[in-house]
Design a protein around this motif. Sequence first.
Motif, PDB file in Angstrom:
ATOM      1  N   SER A  96     -40.784 -37.124  25.286  1.00 18.17           N
ATOM      2  CA  SER A  96     -41.063 -36.768  24.075  1.00 18.17           C
ATOM      3  C   SER A  96     -41.445 -37.237  23.300  1.00 18.17           C
ATOM      4  O   SER A  96     -42.228 -37.295  22.281  1.00 18.17           O
ATOM      5  N   ILE A  97     -40.994 -38.404  23.036  1.00 14.22           N
ATOM      6  CA  ILE A  97     -41.303 -39.474  21.827  1.00 14.22           C
ATOM      7  C   ILE A  97     -43.013 -39.714  21.806  1.00 14.22           C
ATOM      8  O   ILE A  97     -43.380 -39.263  21.001  1.00 14.22           O
ATOM      9  N   ARG A  98     -43.642 -39.979  23.758  1.00 22.85           N
ATOM     10  CA  ARG A  98     -44.966 -40.113  23.215  1.00 22.85           C
ATOM     11  C   ARG A  98     -46.242 -39.095  23.146  1.00 22.85           C
ATOM     12  O   ARG A  98     -46.707 -38.768  21.815  1.00 22.85           O
ATOM     13  N   HIS A  99     -44.831 -37.276  23.335  1.00 21.87           N
ATOM     14  CA  HIS A  99     -45.743 -35.867  22.666  1.00 21.87           C
ATOM     15  C   HIS A  99     -45.689 -35.903  21.390  1.00 21.87           C
ATOM     16  O   HIS A  99     -47.030 -35.669  21.070  1.00 21.87           O
ATOM     17  N   SER A 100     -44.443 -36.877  20.738  1.00 19.57           N
ATOM     18  CA  SER A 100     -44.605 -36.225  18.696  1.00 19.57           C
ATOM     19  C   SER A 100     -45.536 -37.122  18.000  1.00 19.57           C
ATOM     20  O   SER A 100     -46.187 -36.565  17.452  1.00 19.57           O
ATOM     21  N   TYR A 101     -46.762 -38.324  19.343  1.00 18.35           N
ATOM     22  CA  TYR A 101     -47.572 -38.855  18.352  1.00 18.35           C
ATOM     23  C   TYR A 101     -48.961 -38.442  18.933  1.00 18.35           C
ATOM     24  O   TYR A 101     -49.604 -39.311  18.884  1.00 18.35           O
ATOM     25  N   GLY A 102     -48.436 -37.476  20.190  1.00 19.40           N
ATOM     26  CA  GLY A 102     -50.069 -36.882  20.388  1.00 19.40           C
ATOM     27  C   GLY A 102     -50.615 -37.515  21.689  1.00 19.40           C
ATOM     28  O   GLY A 102     -51.397 -37.532  21.559  1.00 19.40           O
ATOM     29  N   LYS A 103     -49.781 -38.209  22.277  1.00 15.74           N
ATOM     30  CA  LYS A 103     -50.474 -39.006  23.138  1.00 15.74           C
ATOM     31  C   LYS A 103     -50.136 -38.176  25.135  1.00 15.74           C
ATOM     32  O   LYS A 103     -50.453 -38.818  25.504  1.00 15.74           O
ATOM     33  N   GLU A 104     -49.375 -37.260  24.552  1.00 12.45           N
ATOM     34  CA  GLU A 104     -48.836 -36.241  25.568  1.00 12.45           C
ATOM     35  C   GLU A 104     -49.147 -34.706  25.942  1.00 12.45           C
ATOM     36  O   GLU A 104     -49.779 -33.806  24.997  1.00 12.45           O
ATOM     37  N   GLY A 105     -49.360 -33.832  26.612  1.00 13.97           N
ATOM     38  CA  GLY A 105     -48.980 -32.233  26.547  1.00 13.97           C
ATOM     39  C   GLY A 105     -50.900 -32.348  25.087  1.00 13.97           C
ATOM     40  O   GLY A 105     -51.517 -32.425  26.127  1.00 13.97           O
ATOM     41  N   LYS A 106     -50.425 -31.498  24.708  1.00 13.14           N
ATOM     42  CA  LYS A 106     -51.736 -31.015  23.732  1.00 13.14           C
ATOM     43  C   LYS A 106     -52.385 -31.518  23.050  1.00 13.14           C
ATOM     44  O   LYS A 106     -53.104 -31.411  22.242  1.00 13.14           O
ATOM     45  N   THR A 131     -51.101 -33.127  19.943  1.00 15.40           N
ATOM     46  CA  THR A 131     -50.552 -32.461  19.132  1.00 15.40           C
ATOM     47  C   THR A 131     -49.810 -33.539  18.572  1.00 15.40           C
ATOM     48  O   THR A 131     -49.164 -34.153  19.196  1.00 15.40           O
ATOM     49  N   ASP A 132     -50.557 -34.383  16.733  1.00 16.38           N
ATOM     50  CA  ASP A 132     -50.151 -35.174  16.516  1.00 16.38           C
ATOM     51  C   ASP A 132     -49.369 -34.638  15.500  1.00 16.38           C
ATOM     52  O   ASP A 132     -49.392 -33.993  14.523  1.00 16.38           O
ATOM     53  N   TYR A 133     -47.812 -34.385  15.459  1.00 19.24           N
ATOM     54  CA  TYR A 133     -46.651 -33.800  14.987  1.00 19.24           C
ATOM     55  C   TYR A 133     -46.398 -34.195  13.492  1.00 19.24           C
ATOM     56  O   TYR A 133     -46.735 -35.555  13.658  1.00 19.24           O
ATOM     57  N   THR A 134     -46.384 -33.937  12.824  1.00 18.88           N
ATOM     58  CA  THR A 134     -46.558 -34.775  11.169  1.00 18.88           C
ATOM     59  C   THR A 134     -44.478 -34.187  11.362  1.00 18.88           C
ATOM     60  O   THR A 134     -44.168 -33.192  11.190  1.00 18.88           O
ATOM     61  N   PRO A 135     -44.276 -35.117   9.784  1.00 22.33           N
ATOM     62  CA  PRO A 135     -42.856 -34.815  10.165  1.00 22.33           C
ATOM     63  C   PRO A 135     -42.277 -33.796   8.750  1.00 22.33           C
ATOM     64  O   PRO A 135     -42.782 -32.924   8.742  1.00 22.33           O
ATOM     65  N   TYR A 136     -41.024 -33.330   9.484  1.00 20.01           N
ATOM     66  CA  TYR A 136     -40.316 -32.548   8.920  1.00 20.01           C
ATOM     67  C   TYR A 136     -40.601 -32.018   7.254  1.00 20.01           C
ATOM     68  O   TYR A 136     -39.892 -33.033   6.723  1.00 20.01           O
ATOM     69  N   SER A 137     -40.919 -31.261   6.617  1.00 16.58           N
ATOM     70  CA  SER A 137     -40.631 -31.140   5.417  1.00 16.58           C
ATOM     71  C   SER A 137     -38.850 -30.349   4.790  1.00 16.58           C
ATOM     72  O   SER A 137     -38.237 -30.440   5.678  1.00 16.58           O
ATOM     73  N   CYS A 138     -38.747 -30.443   3.494  1.00 14.95           N
ATOM     74  CA  CYS A 138     -37.439 -29.589   3.047  1.00 14.95           C
ATOM     75  C   CYS A 138     -36.760 -28.502   3.617  1.00 14.95           C
ATOM     76  O   CYS A 138     -36.239 -28.791   4.019  1.00 14.95           O
ATOM     77  N   MET A 139     -37.369 -28.159   3.246  1.00 16.20           N
ATOM     78  CA  MET A 139     -38.482 -26.809   3.332  1.00 16.20           C
ATOM     79  C   MET A 139     -37.522 -25.898   5.162  1.00 16.20           C
ATOM     80  O   MET A 139     -36.882 -25.536   5.774  1.00 16.20           O
ATOM     81  N   LYS A 140     -38.854 -27.004   5.749  1.00 15.29           N
ATOM     82  CA  LYS A 140     -37.946 -26.767   7.583  1.00 15.29           C
ATOM     83  C   LYS A 140     -37.078 -26.851   7.790  1.00 15.29           C
ATOM     84  O   LYS A 140     -36.517 -26.177   8.695  1.00 15.29           O
ATOM     85  N   ILE A 141     -35.918 -28.859   7.379  1.00  9.11           N
ATOM     86  CA  ILE A 141     -34.933 -28.568   7.964  1.00  9.11           C
ATOM     87  C   ILE A 141     -34.004 -27.981   7.243  1.00  9.11           C
ATOM     88  O   ILE A 141     -32.864 -27.360   7.679  1.00  9.11           O
ATOM     89  N   ILE A 142     -34.096 -27.414   5.791  1.00  5.91           N
ATOM     90  CA  ILE A 142     -33.537 -26.172   5.368  1.00  5.91           C
ATOM     91  C   ILE A 142     -33.428 -25.004   6.255  1.00  5.91           C
ATOM     92  O   ILE A 142     -31.854 -24.253   6.612  1.00  5.91           O
ATOM     93  N   MET A 143     -34.314 -24.376   6.540  1.00  7.75           N
ATOM     94  CA  MET A 143     -34.828 -23.341   6.690  1.00  7.75           C
ATOM     95  C   MET A 143     -34.351 -22.437   8.450  1.00  7.75           C
ATOM     96  O   MET A 143     -34.135 -22.028   8.988  1.00  7.75           O
TER      97      MET A 143
END
Length: 508
Positions: A348-358, A360-372
């Motif tokens: 899952s760590i490699r996946h979040s860096y875009g090295k596995e699965g699709k 996808t190079d995931y971006t850090p969460y914004s405040c609105m995403k965390i809040i909502m």
Amino acid sequence: MEFSSRARQRHARLAGDRREQYPHSLQFYLEPPTESISLVEFESFAIDRLRLLKVIENLGVSYVRSSDVYKVKLEAELRKLKFPYRALAEDDYEARRKDHISHFILRLAYCQSEDLRRWFLQQEMDLFRYRFNELTESLMQKFLEHVNLSFEAIGEDLKNELANELSVSTPGFNLPKVKEQMFYKVGLADAVDLFRTRRVFIKDGFAYVPFKEIDVIVLNNYRTKLSKALALTARSLPSIQSDERLQPLLNHLSHSYVGPDYSVQKNTGKISLEQIDALSVKSFPLCMRQLHRALRDSHHLRHGGRMQYGLFLKGIGLTLEQALEFWKKEFIRGKVDADKFDKGYAYSIRHSYGKEGKRTDYTPYSCMKIIMSNPPSQGDYHGCPFRHSDPELLKQKLQSYKIPPSGIAQVLELVKGMHYQLACQKYFELTHDVDDIGFSLNHPNQYFTESQKLLSGGREPKKEFNNSGNFQQKNNSQESINSSSTPTSSNAKADTELEGLEAYFTED
């Protein structure tokens, strides 16, 4: 290309402009737009209005709404985003069209929950109040007629007859001022707020309202109409949600963040794992500081916490190799052995860096995403502490971080008003000993970057003083509360290493 007046009119007709649709810069947004627009324009209009409403929220907490500085800053934002800002502007059809369409787009996006509706209603009310109060008396009268609020102005004979009662019942009015001011005869149902606060004269079921107070009645009317409209729009959501083109856009807008995504950092690989403990005290927002502490204490975080904190660490510069080492060292100190980590968590760590699965190079969460999204449950540590923590627990946490009582009171007041990002902004000011940070805080990685710039001298703290009474919530007794000024002995080595790191956050 320039057009003469006649050519411009011909061009407008050819373009299908319906200028008669917007006779005023101000409206109650009673009729939805009926024209077709592209999805690109749909999203562009909505994001610009969202930017505007975020600025309005920030200004409303930082300044008195009737102050000159509030008006100047809001007008500048309206100009920049090309929204109507002066009713006297004659040729502002495009601005009025954008204003109309963007309002209804955000109404769709922000009708989906009670919290979203409440936030949208408050910001739209503040925007309307500013615009209405900028109108001249003649334009106010025209607008009132346009929205069928043409109250009856009392004649001079009746005003002279009631002069004494009007001066006694209307705060701030003496007899000469009563004779100068126009008064309106308004039904009690429309003037209930003025009646409740004893600001008007009442006779025979009517309130006699001075012209300067008419905005209260107009605003109440607008609030009622918009509140009902949001409720009706919410009922229509099922039909809108079936449109696969619109629904992703609307969901994105209601959780929207419109700044940098922090997916690429110029300091990648410059942070050592030994620095993270010291950085968490100096430069982490409260949400990430809470996650870091929970990870150190329990040597584990659930999926929601790992995603929120892991992407944040990625955003501040941890490489994939560092992230794997960081999480593995911490997890094997708990109940997870090395083999289980490699099989169950490393992917899952490699996946979040875009090295596995699709990939996808995931971006850090914004405040609105965390809040909502994805609120924490029992045993979770992710989310926004200002949004998801019990106020008493939040108070205790702030006390443990040596925030002074006056600062805690300001933070809790913002939380009570559901200004969660502004509460975090106040936390930044209190922990960095500045009066005003000079920017709107919308992202945890923005918090970190701005903190590092400030601590390294790459950014001058913006000091503003309350000489004119414009600031509503400022810390009058700034104490030396910077958490970085009292590091524990265990962080002494890391503090030394931080000196080299901070240079990477200094603006060129």
